[in-house]
Structure formats: C-alpha cells, structure tokens
Design a protein around this motif. Structure first.
Motif, PDB file in Angstrom:
ATOM      1  N   MET A 127       0.836  -1.210   0.000  1.00 39.16           N
ATOM      2  CA  MET A 127       0.000   0.000   0.000  1.00 39.16           C
ATOM      3  C   MET A 127       0.865   1.252   0.000  1.00 39.16           C
ATOM      4  O   MET A 127       0.529   2.236  -0.657  1.00 39.16           O
ATOM      5  N   ARG A 144      -3.495   5.093  -3.384  1.00 43.54           N
ATOM      6  CA  ARG A 144      -4.712   4.509  -2.823  1.00 43.54           C
ATOM      7  C   ARG A 144      -5.673   3.998  -3.905  1.00 43.54           C
ATOM      8  O   ARG A 144      -6.298   2.960  -3.727  1.00 43.54           O
ATOM      9  N   GLU A 145      -5.778   4.708  -5.015  1.00 41.48           N
ATOM     10  CA  GLU A 145      -6.712   4.296  -6.069  1.00 41.48           C
ATOM     11  C   GLU A 145      -6.312   2.971  -6.727  1.00 41.48           C
ATOM     12  O   GLU A 145      -7.108   2.360  -7.437  1.00 41.48           O
ATOM     13  N   TRP A 165      -5.070   0.352  -4.781  1.00 42.28           N
ATOM     14  CA  TRP A 165      -5.011  -0.661  -3.736  1.00 42.28           C
ATOM     15  C   TRP A 165      -5.885  -1.878  -4.026  1.00 42.28           C
ATOM     16  O   TRP A 165      -5.470  -3.007  -3.769  1.00 42.28           O
ATOM     17  N   GLU A 166      -7.072  -1.689  -4.558  1.00 38.93           N
ATOM     18  CA  GLU A 166      -7.934  -2.839  -4.842  1.00 38.93           C
ATOM     19  C   GLU A 166      -7.290  -3.753  -5.878  1.00 38.93           C
ATOM     20  O   GLU A 166      -7.301  -4.975  -5.732  1.00 38.93           O
ATOM     21  N   ARG A 194     -12.740 -10.242  -4.255  1.00 36.05           N
ATOM     22  CA  ARG A 194     -13.307  -9.396  -3.216  1.00 36.05           C
ATOM     23  C   ARG A 194     -14.825  -9.337  -3.318  1.00 36.05           C
ATOM     24  O   ARG A 194     -15.383  -9.346  -4.401  1.00 36.05           O
ATOM     25  N   PHE A 222      -5.055  -5.197   4.115  1.00 32.36           N
ATOM     26  CA  PHE A 222      -5.794  -4.415   3.132  1.00 32.36           C
ATOM     27  C   PHE A 222      -7.201  -4.067   3.624  1.00 32.36           C
ATOM     28  O   PHE A 222      -7.653  -2.930   3.463  1.00 32.36           O
ATOM     29  N   GLN A 231      -7.436  -1.058   6.027  1.00 32.41           N
ATOM     30  CA  GLN A 231      -7.198   0.240   5.412  1.00 32.41           C
ATOM     31  C   GLN A 231      -8.249   0.614   4.364  1.00 32.41           C
ATOM     32  O   GLN A 231      -8.672   1.761   4.277  1.00 32.41           O
ATOM     33  N   MET A 232      -8.667  -0.355   3.577  1.00 31.96           N
ATOM     34  CA  MET A 232      -9.575  -0.060   2.463  1.00 31.96           C
ATOM     35  C   MET A 232     -11.040  -0.025   2.871  1.00 31.96           C
ATOM     36  O   MET A 232     -11.813   0.761   2.335  1.00 31.96           O
ATOM     37  N   TYR A 233     -11.428  -0.876   3.811  1.00 33.92           N
ATOM     38  CA  TYR A 233     -12.845  -1.021   4.139  1.00 33.92           C
ATOM     39  C   TYR A 233     -13.176  -0.693   5.586  1.00 33.92           C
ATOM     40  O   TYR A 233     -14.319  -0.831   6.003  1.00 33.92           O
TER      41      TYR A 233
END
Length: 169
Positions: free
Chosen positions: A74, A79-80, A82-83, A101, A140, A143-145
């Motif tokens: 990461m 950030r855009e 990361w998925e 995911r 992940f 941080q992401m969700y």
C-alpha cells in the motif's frame, strides 16, 4: 502464475526481521537447507517459525508478516490502485492465483500451499503459512474497508478458495 523467487523471499525475510529480530530469523534460516526453493522454502520457513515460537506464536508472527506485506504494498502504490494490488499481489508474489473481493469478504484463490497442506493432512489455517495470507487480507481490509479484523470462515474445496470475512463491529 510466477513461482516464488529469491527477490520475494528476500522481502519476506526482511519484513520478518522487523517483526521478530535479526537473530531469530538467522536461527530459522540456519535450520533450512540450501536445496529448498520457492514455495517449499516459504512453507519450511513458516514451519520453523512455528517450531521456534509454538503454534500460536507462529500463527501470530506469520499473520503479522502478511499485514506487513500488505502495508508495504500500500505504501508503494497510490490509494486508487489498492484494490487492484490486493487482487493481483499474491499472484505476482507466487502465492496464489488471485484475491477475489466481495463487500464483506475476500477469497484467496488457488493457494500454492494447499497441495503441501493436503499432503500433510492439514486443513486450511492449521499451519502458520496460511496465517500470512490471512494477515495479508486483513492488512488491506483494515485500510480499504475500515474492517476491525478478518476471520477465516471456510474453504470451498471445489473452487479452491478460502473465504475471509471482514469484522466490522
């Protein structure tokens, strides 16, 4: 899928040194033979950590290693992305085909360690190597969700994937 190469192993060793220290990692590495390569080496490394720290200590060390790998990736990507990184990184590292995911879960698909686990009559998450993948997903997801954690829930044997649900409360 690429094989686990020396560069990937070097990264894992470096991150593990940050977790348990140089001397402990050197102790683990000194017990491994030079003839072990790729996934066998990573599996043996995780097993030696488990031998050194006990089952719970091995599990938590490898889970933290997975979190550190996620954190490192990461930090290296905006950030855009990361998925996409989460989905493809295990493939690029040589650990699994991909991560799928969903809104409240992620799946590690076609893990390269499953055959070794099966040969030893071990189920998913019964070996510390599995906990590295668990930590990777968790790093992940936090941080992401905004997940508080991640819990392994099942293995879909037919489709060869392990499900990790996000803990949000």
């Amino acid at each position: 899928m690429e094989k686990i190469n020396e560069e990937v192993i070097s990264i894992l060793v470096k991150l593990t040194k940050n977790i348990i220290g140089d001397k402990a990692v050197e102790l683990v590495l000194s017990d491994l033979g030079e003839n072990i390569l790729g996934r066998q080496l990573v599996f043996a490394f995780a097993e030696k950590i488990q031998d050194l720290f006990g089952e719970k200590g091995g599990f938590s060390t490898m889970r933290q290693l997975g979190r550190e790998v996620a954190k490192s990736m990461m930090e290296q990507n905006p950030r855009e992305k990361w998925e996409e990184v989460m989905e493809l990184a295990l493939n690029e590292l040589g650990f699994a085909e991909r991560v799928e995911r969903e809104e409240n879960a992620a799946y590690i698909c076609k893990c390269v360690f499953y055959e070794i686990l099966d040969d030893r009559n071990l189920k998913p998450v019964e070996h510390s190597v599995c906990w590295a993948g668990w930590g990777f997903i968790e790093g992940f997801a936090k941080q992401m969700y905004g997940a508080k954690g991640v819990q392994w829930t099942e293995r879909d044997y037919e489709n060869e994937k392990c499900k990790f649900e996000y803990i949000r409360a």
